[in-house]
Design an enzyme around this catalytic site. Structure first.
Site, PDB file in Angstrom:
ATOM      1  N   ALA A   1       2.090   6.705  -3.991  1.00  0.00           N
ATOM      2  CA  ALA A   1       2.718   7.908  -3.453  1.00  0.00           C
ATOM      3  C   ALA A   1       1.741   8.709  -2.610  1.00  0.00           C
ATOM      4  O   ALA A   1       0.554   8.792  -2.916  1.00  0.00           O
ATOM      5  CB  ALA A   1       3.235   8.776  -4.601  1.00  0.00           C
ATOM      6  N   CYS A   2       2.281   9.304  -1.560  1.00  0.00           N
ATOM      7  CA  CYS A   2       1.458  10.185  -0.737  1.00  0.00           C
ATOM      8  C   CYS A   2       2.298  11.359  -0.267  1.00  0.00           C
ATOM      9  O   CYS A   2       3.494  11.433  -0.529  1.00  0.00           O
ATOM     10  CB  CYS A   2       0.845   9.431   0.423  1.00  0.00           C
ATOM     11  SG  CYS A   2       2.000   8.974   1.691  1.00  0.00           S
ATOM     12  N   ASP A   3       1.646  12.234   0.445  1.00  0.00           N
ATOM     13  CA  ASP A   3       2.294  13.469   0.869  1.00  0.00           C
ATOM     14  C   ASP A   3       3.472  13.210   1.796  1.00  0.00           C
ATOM     15  O   ASP A   3       4.559  13.710   1.579  1.00  0.00           O
ATOM     16  CB  ASP A   3       1.264  14.370   1.545  1.00  0.00           C
ATOM     17  CG  ASP A   3       1.820  15.730   1.899  1.00  0.00           C
ATOM     18  OD1 ASP A   3       2.626  16.264   1.113  1.00  0.00           O
ATOM     19  OD2 ASP A   3       1.442  16.262   2.954  1.00  0.00           O
TER      20      ASP A   3
END
Length: 100
Positions: A17-19
């Site tokens: 997951a990332c921004d």
């Protein structure tokens, strides 16, 4: 680097997951996917923005600055914080741990 190993068994999916859900984290998900495949592990790797992490996620890998947000989305998951999606030793540590 924060790792909370919960002793998960029968891991079926790992979330990267990332921004924003783009860029280096996509490459990181591909790197991890290839390492799992090479190790003979049938575990899918799903790349997603933090806001779309499923509540039932088992293992979540996120950049250390986004781990608190990821933890809010899936408080019961194992969270692995990394500094670099492209070249982080946590990938190998995780693969080796999952191989048993």
């Amino acid at each position: 680097m924060l790792t909370e190993w919960t002793g998960q068994k029968n891991v079926k999916q790992i979330i990267v997951a990332c921004d924003a859900g783009i860029a280096s984290s996509v490459i990181g998900a591909t790197i991890l996917r290839n390492k799992l495949k090479k190790a003979g592990l049938d575990i899918s790797v799903v790349h997603t923005p933090i806001e779309q992490i499923p509540a039932d996620a088992q293992i979540i890998i996120s950049h250390e600055k986004f781990t608190p947000q990821a933890r809010n989305m899936a408080p019961n998951a194992e969270h692995i914080s990394i500094k670099n999606f492209i070249n982080d030793p946590q990938y190998d540590l995780l693969v080796n741990r999952l191989k048993g």
